[in-house]
Enzyme design. Sequence first.
Site, PDB file in Angstrom:
ATOM      1  N   GLN A  23      52.107 -35.815   8.304  1.00 35.37           N
ATOM      2  CA  GLN A  23      50.752 -35.568   8.803  1.00 35.37           C
ATOM      3  C   GLN A  23      49.696 -36.372   8.040  1.00 35.37           C
ATOM      4  OE1 GLN A  23      50.014 -31.233  10.049  1.00 35.37           O
ATOM      5  NE2 GLN A  23      51.598 -31.024   8.487  1.00 35.37           N
ATOM      6  N   LEU A  24      49.738 -36.302   6.718  1.00 35.33           N
ATOM      7  CA  LEU A  24      48.746 -37.000   5.911  1.00 35.33           C
ATOM      8  C   LEU A  24      48.917 -38.509   6.003  1.00 35.33           C
ATOM      9  CD1 LEU A  24      46.404 -36.969   3.943  1.00 35.33           C
ATOM     10  CD2 LEU A  24      48.046 -36.613   2.073  1.00 35.33           C
ATOM     11  N   THR A  75      59.446 -30.738   2.313  1.00 38.98           N
ATOM     12  CA  THR A  75      58.470 -29.705   2.685  1.00 38.98           C
ATOM     13  C   THR A  75      59.063 -28.532   3.476  1.00 38.98           C
ATOM     14  OG1 THR A  75      57.898 -30.969   4.673  1.00 38.98           O
ATOM     15  CG2 THR A  75      56.554 -31.348   2.708  1.00 38.98           C
ATOM     16  N   ASP A 115      49.361 -25.538  -3.041  1.00 36.93           N
ATOM     17  CA  ASP A 115      48.909 -24.225  -3.522  1.00 36.93           C
ATOM     18  C   ASP A 115      50.087 -23.344  -3.928  1.00 36.93           C
ATOM     19  OD1 ASP A 115      49.448 -24.346  -0.640  1.00 36.93           O
ATOM     20  OD2 ASP A 115      48.971 -22.216  -0.622  1.00 36.93           O
ATOM     21  N   TYR A 138      60.509 -24.186  -3.274  1.00 33.74           N
ATOM     22  CA  TYR A 138      59.606 -25.280  -2.926  1.00 33.74           C
ATOM     23  C   TYR A 138      58.472 -25.387  -3.942  1.00 33.74           C
ATOM     24  CZ  TYR A 138      55.759 -27.694  -0.603  1.00 33.74           C
ATOM     25  OH  TYR A 138      54.712 -28.535  -0.325  1.00 33.74           O
TER      26      TYR A 138
END
Length: 298
Positions: A23-24, A75, A115, A138
């Site tokens: 995505q990024l 991810t 986060d 993760y």
Amino acid sequence: MPVKMNDSFSFEKTILVTGSGGQLGMELWKLCDEYPSYKFLFTTREDLPIDNFKLVKIFFEQQQIHHCINCAAYTAVDKAESEKEKAFLINADAAGNLSAICKAHQAQLIHISTDYVFDGTSSTPYKEEDRISPINVYGASKLRGEEFVLNNNSSAVIIRTSWVYSSFGNNFVKTMLRLLKEKESINVVSDQYGCPTYAADLAATIMTIVEKENGEHSQTGIFNYCNAGVVTWHEFAKAIKKFIKSKCSINPIPTSAYPLPAKRPQYSVLDTTKIKKVFGITIPNWKDSLHKCLSLLN
């Protein structure tokens, strides 16, 4: 390996974007035409697997890299519980090796973290220096990656972000769009709090950091980035429903009613004071950014 460049072929600096199929990475690809003085090299895992230390070393020796934006990561949060070795190889060992190579070639490294390095037990937004204690594999692998990156290269920049979505790839927003159109009723967790992050906003911030680095302004270390505002997954879903005028019912459920292999932090709110102050950026509200993304998708 995709290369995106301007027509003049007179570049000031070269930017390597690893993991560019995510995505990024895709948002950086979309954005790079706005920075014609840079040569962008976009690599996927097929082009440049960052866990292949020898291959990465050779790549840097063949290319003159000034900035490396590391979007490459493992991810699959739930899958990581059963693929611990693979998660740590990519998120920790490979990130550390990439950091060391960047230092050897005097290339600025901007590394993306999460986060999930926090345990989610706080009741106030997490600052960069707050206690770190991941509650799943993760998160632990990303934390180890942070440690390796900074140990191998004290000049690196690490950006912790959360709840990332985009018009590219697979994410919560696109899943909700599909379910809201297909179902009459869905259940969404209502007791996890966080800050959605539009990957396009994060990409723009990263390029601001790159530009600052090329000026007189040089900063290193860990920074938090997410869109402004706090929301639950249930509230996030309701905002998507409102935008597309769906008639689907969204039922709030507790985390306990939706068990997953990996535990999730109950509270993932990030304090972004530091990145705003240091780099002079303004961060959009999550609702405004969500509307931009939904306008593209819808």
